[in-house]
Design an enzyme around this catalytic site. Structure first.
Site, mmCIF file in Angstrom:
data_model
loop_
_atom_site.group_PDB
_atom_site.id
_atom_site.type_symbol
_atom_site.label_atom_id
_atom_site.label_comp_id
_atom_site.label_asym_id
_atom_site.label_seq_id
_atom_site.Cartn_x
_atom_site.Cartn_y
_atom_site.Cartn_z
ATOM 1 N N GLU A 120 -41.101 30.471 23.745
ATOM 2 C CA GLU A 120 -40.146 31.589 23.683
ATOM 3 C C GLU A 120 -40.812 32.875 24.197
ATOM 4 O O GLU A 120 -41.099 33.789 23.426
ATOM 5 C CB GLU A 120 -39.744 31.707 22.239
ATOM 6 C CG GLU A 120 -38.378 31.925 21.743
ATOM 7 C CD GLU A 120 -37.094 31.671 22.462
ATOM 8 O OE1 GLU A 120 -36.995 30.850 23.383
ATOM 9 O OE2 GLU A 120 -36.140 32.322 22.069
ATOM 10 N N GLU A 170 -24.585 26.411 20.561
ATOM 11 C CA GLU A 170 -24.118 27.748 20.963
ATOM 12 C C GLU A 170 -24.189 27.815 22.483
ATOM 13 O O GLU A 170 -25.234 27.528 23.078
ATOM 14 C CB GLU A 170 -25.003 28.835 20.353
ATOM 15 C CG GLU A 170 -24.636 29.190 18.925
ATOM 16 C CD GLU A 170 -25.488 30.334 18.354
ATOM 17 O OE1 GLU A 170 -24.988 31.076 17.516
ATOM 18 O OE2 GLU A 170 -26.669 30.470 18.750
ATOM 19 N N SER A 218 -33.544 30.967 21.818
ATOM 20 C CA SER A 218 -32.767 31.323 20.629
ATOM 21 C C SER A 218 -32.728 32.827 20.403
ATOM 22 O O SER A 218 -31.886 33.296 19.635
ATOM 23 C CB SER A 218 -33.293 30.599 19.386
ATOM 24 O OG SER A 218 -34.675 30.496 19.394
ATOM 25 N N ASN A 245 -28.346 32.969 14.427
ATOM 26 C CA ASN A 245 -29.610 33.542 13.967
ATOM 27 C C ASN A 245 -29.449 35.011 13.573
ATOM 28 O O ASN A 245 -30.214 35.532 12.769
ATOM 29 C CB ASN A 245 -30.693 33.376 15.037
ATOM 30 C CG ASN A 245 -31.264 31.960 15.010
ATOM 31 O OD1 ASN A 245 -31.127 31.255 14.003
ATOM 32 N ND2 ASN A 245 -31.871 31.533 16.096
ATOM 33 N N LYS A 261 -40.776 31.587 30.683
ATOM 34 C CA LYS A 261 -39.482 30.993 31.039
ATOM 35 C C LYS A 261 -39.117 31.331 32.479
ATOM 36 O O LYS A 261 -38.631 30.475 33.229
ATOM 37 C CB LYS A 261 -38.400 31.473 30.063
ATOM 38 C CG LYS A 261 -38.545 30.851 28.663
ATOM 39 C CD LYS A 261 -37.376 31.191 27.775
ATOM 40 C CE LYS A 261 -37.566 30.756 26.338
ATOM 41 N NZ LYS A 261 -37.304 29.344 26.068
ATOM 42 N N HIS A 284 -27.865 26.835 23.417
ATOM 43 C CA HIS A 284 -28.764 26.941 22.267
ATOM 44 C C HIS A 284 -28.529 25.784 21.308
ATOM 45 O O HIS A 284 -27.519 25.732 20.611
ATOM 46 C CB HIS A 284 -28.543 28.293 21.573
ATOM 47 C CG HIS A 284 -29.454 28.520 20.423
ATOM 48 N ND1 HIS A 284 -29.118 29.264 19.328
ATOM 49 C CD2 HIS A 284 -30.724 28.077 20.192
ATOM 50 C CE1 HIS A 284 -30.129 29.266 18.474
ATOM 51 N NE2 HIS A 284 -31.105 28.560 18.978
ATOM 52 N N VAL A 332 -39.019 25.637 26.728
ATOM 53 C CA VAL A 332 -40.454 25.930 26.657
ATOM 54 C C VAL A 332 -40.668 27.115 25.721
ATOM 55 O O VAL A 332 -39.724 27.616 25.103
ATOM 56 C CB VAL A 332 -41.051 26.200 28.069
ATOM 57 C CG1 VAL A 332 -40.801 25.009 28.985
ATOM 58 C CG2 VAL A 332 -40.520 27.493 28.684
#
Ligand code: 3H9
Length: 648
Positions: free
Chosen positions: A378, A438, A405, A476, A383, A426, A376
């Site tokens: 970020e 990840e 992320s 990232n 969350k 991830h 959902v």
């Protein structure tokens, strides 16, 4: 140690290779095969030979781990020639995969028989080499030049039925392969034998055919050299006698085997194979995964749900209200429809994938899930609220995963009863396509739940890499450094288009600015703004200036570049030049290779920091993240491999 055994069934000898795990053709096996041919040639009672393998597969190829050592006799081309010249016909009986040198051995046999589940291929270009035991010379003689070009330069294996249609396989069977091969051999010796592959004619092609192939392969290869060398070997095979073509292939194979590209691709080959079973998992046991659920049907959630369905898992898709749920199902349907349009799925398969999704706004439908993946918005509050609802209805042992992320999974897990079952997973967008996963355990995640993350990756056909908790995890975080480095070059006066061209020249499909225009500049901008709002000192980036001027990328008609309406081709932008003019110092230009080396060194430096902090466990993991999540050219081996090679 005996890797080859010989049994008799009347006048048929059965040679069985047993060299786990994949019957690779190391020196000892080559020698024993050589000796077997000699022994069977000398045995007057034997009229034909079946060559079959024990274990999971036929011969998977040369032993790649020998490629960094000098070649030792008997060399594979000689072994294949010896089998082809044997006094009795050999029949290859293929199960699993006959790949590379394995398929070349099969091509040396007078006949090839395969189980319907088997595949055959010449994947050598994926290792930066060309087939080195006659693959480029015998294949066009057996299946024609066009099929050989596809097989050798593309490197993709073919299923048995397709291979049979092309003439690469003589018969496809099901059931008992050994019995079928013996029966085939008994029948074969009653009839005149076909010519050995080396004695078959090959049809020469017009120069225009080779020019066309060369142009197409050059475009696809983006700097990778093996496919072009493979094409050159195939061309040679059609233009000179067999022995001369074999010599050319061998010379090309040996030269490439020692090349930087081949070393890089071997590094990736072994890193990929080690990734699913990291030693530190020890005896941890993955939990059973029979039913999964995804919370959130946006691009990411739908992609994850599609990946789960592609792996055959039933999926429950949860959204907050009926309209959002409808959008989620539409997203999912679009993914499967796209697969149908590309010929990857039939209509019936797509319908079956969708039918396996239970869409609901009621969290109670999560009661039977073994795994729930949240995808959902970020935002930590959103969350946490989701996980409060999830935890209230799920079994206490269901694995709960967040696809965040940037946020800290441990912070998201706060308040979740039994946090040992909580983990970060991830995915990368599009989640049903991108190979990287990840896996981010929190300090509370149990070893079995961590092992479950790795098992899930295997089920989904993804490459798992464990990451520690920091902003951006591995991928990232490096992306951020890469972008900062690219902006710094622009501030020094390097043209935006020159940076992108340099990275394309290095082997990326896109440069950093083009990629941002495609994905949108606003997501990273909003993250920086959110950090600024909490009082963090986040310096203004050039990208921020563009977003503030309404330039968020292709979706707004422009970002780092301008785009003509309906076009995706980036055009250097006078508006951007004006917007950034007072940020740019004219310090001089760099050439493409220098730009690329500089930016890759930046990635590697961030990678070093990530290793030093224990965020990544080993350099190869960082390489896998960059290759499978961020388009780093595979044949460069990843930033860590590249940096280490340049250093020494
Ligand atoms: C070649 O043949 C050149 C010739 O033309 C010329 C010669 C002159 N060598 O993938 P898995 C190991 S080039 C050494 O997880 P699966 C692998 O590292 C070769 N080791 O199994 C792993 O080890 P560990 C062309 C190899 O069931 C274990 O086997 N051939 C090799 O998922 C299991 O591997 C290829 O490129 C090798 N060739 O898949 C085929 N192959 O357990 C490469 C595997 O210690 N192999 N290992 O981690 C494959 O594609 C898959 O292994 C295969 C099985 C589909 C066969």
């Amino acid at each position: 140690m005996s890797l080859v055994s010989i049994a008799r069934e009347g006048s048929i000898a059965v040679v069985t290779i047993d060299n786990p795990p994949v019957n690779a053709l190391g020196q000892a096996l080559r020698q024993q095969l050589w000796d077997a041919v000699a022994a069977l040639d000398a045995d007057a009672a034997v009229q034909a030979v079946v060559l079959i393998c024990a274990g999971r597969t036929f011969i998977a190829g040369a032993d790649v781990s020998e490629f960094c050592k000098p070649p030792v006799a008997p060399h594979l081309p000689d072994v294949v020639a010896r089998i082809e010249a044997a006094a009795k016909p050999w029949v290859a009986a293929i199960h699993g995969a006959a790949l590379g040198g394995g398929f070349e051995v099969a091509l040396g046999c007078r006949f090839r028989l395969a189980l319907d589940s088997a595949s055959v291929g010449l994947p050598e270009v994926g290792l930066g080499i060309v087939p080195g035991a006659g693959g480029t010379v015998r294949t066009p003689r057996v299946a024609g030049v066009v099929a050989a070009v596809d097989l050798v330069t593309g490197g993709k294996p073919l299923r048995a039925a397709k291979a049979q249609a092309l003439g690469l396989i003589d018969a496809v069977v099901s059931g008992d392969l050994r019995a079928a091969a013996i029966a085939f051999a008994q029948e074969a010796i009653t009839k005149p034998l076909p010519l050995p592959a080396s004695a078959r004619p090959v049809v020469a092609q017009e120069a225009g055919f080779w020019d066309e192939q060369q142009a197409a392969i050059t475009k696809l290869a983006k700097g990778e050299v093996a496919p072009l060398h493979a094409l050159a070997c195939l061309r040679k095979a059609t233009e000179v006698p067999f022995a001369e073509a074999m010599a050319f292939e061998r010379e090309t194979f040996l030269a490439l085997r020692g090349s930087d590209q081949a070393a890089a691709l071997r590094h990736v080959f072994f890193a990929e194979r080690a990734a699913p079973r990291p030693a530190h998992l020890g005896a941890a046991q993955p939990l059973p995964l029979r039913a999964a659920a995804v919370i959130g049907g946006g691009t990411m959630g739908a992609g994850i749900a599609a990946a789960l369905r592609d792996a055959g898992l039933p999926v429950t898709l949860i959204e907050r209200d009926a309209a959002a749920l409808e959008r989620g199902v539409t997203n999912l349907r679009a993914i499967f429809d796209g697969a149908v349009a590309r010929g990857r799925l039939t209509e019936a398969q797509a319908a079956e994938r969708l039918a396996g999704v239970t869409a609901s706004t009621d969290y109670a439908s999560l009661a039977g899930a073994d795994l729930v993946i949240e995808a959902v918005f970020e935002e930590i509050g959103v969350k946490r609220a989701v996980f409060a609802q999830v935890a209230a209805v799920c079994r206490p042992d269901a694995v709960l995963a967040t696809n965040t992320s940037y946020l800290d999974p441990a912070a998201i897990a706060q308040g979740v009863p039994n946090p040992a079952r909580f983990i970060g997973l991830h995915f990368f967008s599009p989640a049903n396509v991108m190979k990287l996963l990840e896996i981010v355990p929190t300090p509370d995640t149990s070893p079995d739940v961590l092992a479950t993350g790795f098992a899930l990756a295997k089920t989904l056909g993804k490459i798992p890499v464990q990451a520690g908790i920091c902003e951006g995890f591995i991928g990232n975080r490096i992306l951020k450094r890469y972008r900062v480095g690219a902006e710094a070059l622009v501030r020094r006066g390097v043209a935006i288009a020159a940076v992108d061209a340099a990275m394309r020249g290095f082997g990326f499909a896109m440069g950093p600015f083009e990629a941002q225009d495609l994905g949108g500049l606003d997501i990273a901008f909003l993250q920086r703004e959110a950090a600024r709002a909490t009082g963090q000192d986040v310096p203004e980036t050039l990208g921020d200036l563009l977003v503030r001027a309404g330039r968020k990328g292709q979706k707004t008609g422009g970002g780092w570049y301008d785009y003509a309406p309906g076009q995706r081709k980036p055009q250097p932008s006078a508006t951007v030049a004006d917007l950034l003019a007072d940020q740019i110092r004219a310090e001089g230009q760099m050439d493409g290779p220098a730009i690329a080396e500089h930016l890759v060194a930046e990635m590697a430096a961030e990678g070093q920091a990530i290793l030093a902090e224990g965020i990544a466990r080993q350099p190869a993991d960082i390489d896998l993240v960059e290759i499978h999540g961020y388009g780093f050219p595979r044949w460069r081996g990843g930033p860590m491999f590249h940096a280490q090679n340049r250093a020494g």
